[in-house]
Design an enzyme around this catalytic site. Structure first.
Site, PDB file in Angstrom:
ATOM      1  N   GLU A 144      -0.960   3.288  95.025  1.00  0.00           N
ATOM      2  CA  GLU A 144      -2.376   3.475  94.698  1.00  0.00           C
ATOM      3  C   GLU A 144      -2.752   2.237  93.907  1.00  0.00           C
ATOM      4  O   GLU A 144      -2.779   2.230  92.692  1.00  0.00           O
ATOM      5  CB  GLU A 144      -2.590   4.764  93.897  1.00  0.00           C
ATOM      6  CG  GLU A 144      -4.002   5.335  94.055  1.00  0.00           C
ATOM      7  CD  GLU A 144      -5.036   4.653  93.183  1.00  0.00           C
ATOM      8  OE1 GLU A 144      -5.229   3.420  93.331  1.00  0.00           O
ATOM      9  OE2 GLU A 144      -5.657   5.346  92.368  1.00  0.00           O
ATOM     10  N   GLU A 153      -7.224  -5.344  92.987  1.00  0.00           N
ATOM     11  CA  GLU A 153      -6.098  -5.185  92.081  1.00  0.00           C
ATOM     12  C   GLU A 153      -4.815  -5.792  92.639  1.00  0.00           C
ATOM     13  O   GLU A 153      -3.722  -5.536  92.134  1.00  0.00           O
ATOM     14  CB  GLU A 153      -5.869  -3.697  91.771  1.00  0.00           C
ATOM     15  CG  GLU A 153      -6.981  -3.079  90.935  1.00  0.00           C
ATOM     16  CD  GLU A 153      -6.680  -1.648  90.540  1.00  0.00           C
ATOM     17  OE1 GLU A 153      -5.573  -1.152  90.869  1.00  0.00           O
ATOM     18  OE2 GLU A 153      -7.540  -1.022  89.912  1.00  0.00           O
TER      19      GLU A 153
END
Length: 634
Positions: A144, A153
């Protein structure tokens, strides 16, 4: 080990040295993050759980042991789901040591220490072998690593390395696939967050127009995405120019590339207009068949909007085209999504991408510096003509033909309004190099470089020579300062007013002369989850995470848990309606905490008390927040 940290006090402008833990910045990053919001996201959690069960079953059906690699494990939630689903062993990788330590405790608390190994490393540092972190490659990859932009990210380089070094070929991946969607729109409101519009000023000599410099008009804008809740944007604020277009997909079960790439979609505009903004979002499919899907689509792009999941840790994206371009209904064009390893950006092509040498444009970067000085909301403020008109009305009540004005705000156009309304002389303090350069460009574009004097220094260092020996008769500010993180930080204006007191003439007018803070306790429908303790998450005890965040918050006294716990029931939380009328709420950034909203109004000099409808409103209207965040006042 304790360290001294120098931090600027945005209210006083002074630097304060504070003793902090060496991990203070990281602690604050986590404490202020949306971890709680992620753990409260029922839709996300259940889709992951379903996908993990399905992946483990597929591996077991092949007669193999289920060996899981969980990259970015956080609390260890997904690893615990995997073990519960039947995985034989999980390697949970977490680079942030305080979080990894918490994961170890949470895993132990839930009785999974014999099946989950927490590895406190970046995934690119994990080793394979008899003496390594993992004895062999995993055959299930769970991650995730996504933000609102999907790849912001570092998901792509992390997947790329994992496939090369940490997982088996054609491993099972949860999620299995992600798809990025885009929709082209025309929106004057959103475009006002990126460009400076001409500003009209009604004067005694007729209308004056403040025009943006050519550098601002040509500038492609800030390179970063603007993530917002598109569900709260009124449909009347934009015109749809295209269908929802699937721009590109990433299959996480196969080798992933983080190299720069572009993806083109041919389409015919649904209407004629000015292509300005690309709205974008993504969905993830947890299984190869695409039956378990988690989508970030706004309500108008969902088949069943009544089941819309509210979340703040993932929202939707607004991208600005480098320049607005006209499109004609039915006349096909190409929308191109570009991305590198961390960022996405868009362009519009009128010819076939194969024939266009510019199909690989560089990532847009601001070269006018205005986007470095002003945030997107600040651009919107400056472009708000109604707001400008209110300032003009207020200035008319205090300006005289012999007024000597001193403006103190970062990158404010008030000095130009004062000049156009007839002030004899205008000075403006720009104590940052960026604001100085931007304002010089704006003054030059409007032929005011010799009319308004820019002073580049801190207000307390102001000398009589800077004002050409004159005394100030009108001291004004919006106030707006780039160092202000919260509304009340703009009270720095009053420290500035004190610092320049010696330069004010007898009877000088200060505008604003007073400010009032308005507060109201509210109940948010959803936003309170960001700061609410998680307790149990999908049957797993994560109280340790709640306690860790609370320990990081309490020394500063600036954050809160969103919903205060019952006396004698530490760590338990009740629904927000159970706390109506209770006091003792800690104040933090008010429009994030979900407990207090603030407005502040300003008024000019003493003796000129304008009625409420003519005061300068510098806060956030309650009606706006009722519409955007679904709350009511208890």
């Amino acid at each position: 080990m304790k360290v001294f940290c120098g931090r600027a006090n945005p209210t006083t402008g002074s630097v304060e040295w504070l003793e902090e833990d060496e991990h203070y910045d990281y602690h604050q990053e986590i404490a202020r993050s949306s971890y709680a919001d992620m753990l409260h996201d029922k839709d996300r959690n259940m889709k992951y759980y379903q996908g993990i069960r399905a992946a483990v079953s597929r591996v077991k059906d092949r007669g193999q042991k289920a060996l899981v690699l969980d990259i970015g494990t956080g609390t260890g939630l997904l690893s615990m789901m995997a073990v519960t689903a039947g995985a034989d062993f999980c390697y949970a990788v977490e680079v942030f040591k305080p979080m990894a330590d918490a994961a170890v405790k949470i895993v132990e608390k839930n009785g999974f220490s014999d099946k989950i190994k927490v590895i406190n490393k970046h995934s690119t540092e994990v080793t394979i072998g008899s003496d390594g972190d993992m004895p062999c490659r995993a055959n299930i990859l769970i991650t995730e690593l996504f933000d609102t932009e999907l790849i912001g990210e570092g998901a792509l380089p992390s997947y790329e390395h994992a496939h090369r070094h940490l997982v088996q070929e054609n491993c099972e991946a949860v999620p299995h696939r992600a798809t990025v969607y885009a929709q082209l729109v025309e929106s004057r409101k959103m475009w006002s967050w990126n460009k400076l519009f001409p500003i009209h000023v009604q004067t005694s000599l007729g209308e004056q127009v403040i025009v943006p410099p050519s550098e601002l008009e040509r500038c492609p804008g800030a390179p970063s995405v603007y993530d917002i809740q598109l569900n709260q944007v009124s449909p009347t604020d934009f015109t749809v120019l295209s269908d929802v277009l699937p721009m590109f997909s990433v299959d996480f079960s196969k080798q992933v590339s983080s190299s720069t790439a572009c993806h083109c979609r041919y389409f015919e505009p649904l209407a004629s207009g000015r292509a300005q903004v690309v709205l974008s979002w993504w969905d993830i499919e947890m299984d190869p068949e695409g039956k378990i899907k988690c989508t970030m689509a706004p309500f108008w792009a969902q088949s069943n909007p009544e089941e819309l999941q509210w979340r703040d840790h993932w929202m939707q994206c607004v991208y600005f085209l480098p320049q607005e371009e006209p499109v004609v209904q039915g006349l096909a064009v190409w929308l191109v999504a570009h991305h590198d390893d961390y960022c996405v950006w868009y362009s519009l092509q009128r010819t076939s991408p194969e024939e266009n040498e510019r199909v690989h444009p560089l990532r847009p970067v601001c070269d006018c510096q205005a986007h470095l000085l002003w945030t997107r909301p600040r651009f919107g403020e400056i472009n708000d003509q109604d707001r400008t008109d209110q300032y003009v009305q207020a200035l008319r009540t205090v300006l005289k033909p012999d007024s000597v004005c001193l403006c103190v705000s970062d990158g404010s156009l008030l000095s130009m309004l004062a000049y156009h309304l007839g002030a004899e002389q205008v000075f403006t303090i720009e104590n940052s190099a960026a604001s100085h350069r931007v304002m010089k460009k704006i003054f030059k574009a409007n032929h005011l470089e010799d009319k308004i004097n820019i002073i580049e220094k801190r207000p307390e260092l102001l000398a009589p020579a800077d004002l050409e020996g004159k005394k100030v008769s009108l001291f004004l500010g919006e106030p707006f300062f780039t160092t202000s993180l919260l509304p009340w930080h703009n009270l720095y204006f009053w420290y500035v007013r004190t610092a320049v007191a010696q330069h004010l003439g007898p009877g000088a007018v200060v505008m604003p002369q007073a400010a009032s803070l308005h507060m109201v306790v509210v109940e948010f429908k959803d936003l309170w989850r960001i700061r609410s303790p998680c307790g149990d998450c999908e049957g797993f005890d994560v109280h340790i995470m709640d306690d860790m965040i609370k320990a990081w918050e309490e020394p500063r006294g600036c954050l809160m848990d969103g919903i205060p716990p019952d006396p004698g029931q530490h760590g338990q939380h009740r629904p927000p309606e159970a706390h109506r009328g209770q006091g003792g709420l800690l104040l933090e950034p008010p429009l994030q905490a979900g407990c207090v909203l603030l407005q502040h109004h300003t008024r000019p000099q003493r003796g000129i008390r304008q009625p409420p409808d003519r005061r300068l409103h510098c806060g956030v209207p309650l009606s706006h927040w009722r519409h955007h965040h679904g709350f009511h006042t208890p």
